[in-house]
Design a protein around this motif. Structure first.
Motif: not given
Length: 90
Positions: A52-54, A61-66
């Protein structure tokens, strides 16, 4: 190691603390098994919390989550190409 896998492993050891004659060893085994189970539960919780923290860091950062991958639904129609082309008359 997942909790169920751990339980299966402990069962496969075939150690029953009730059958141990020395009361100190029986108590020690009960405590050890309890500690192992609690630690494994905590590890699984921390793994989920870590993910969850990752994911949150990646969002910031503006990236996608898993990605959350869902299981596929099985198609009930498993007929062959030949059967699909065949006309059916009442």
């Amino acid at each position: 190691m997942e909790l169920e896998a751990l339980k299966q492993l402990l069962v496969s050891l075939d150690i029953n603390p009730d059958e141990i004659e020395d009361n100190r060893y029986a108590t020690a085994f009960r405590i050890i098994f309890s500690v192992i189970e609690k630690q494994n539960e905590e590890i699984e919780f921390l793994k989920a919390e870590n993910q969850k923290l990752r994911d949150e860091i990646n969002l910031l950062k503006g990236e996608q989550t898993k990605p959350k991958i869902r299981g596929s639904k099985k198609n009930e129609d498993i007929s062959s190409e030949k059967e699909r082309r065949k006309r059916r008359f009442p």
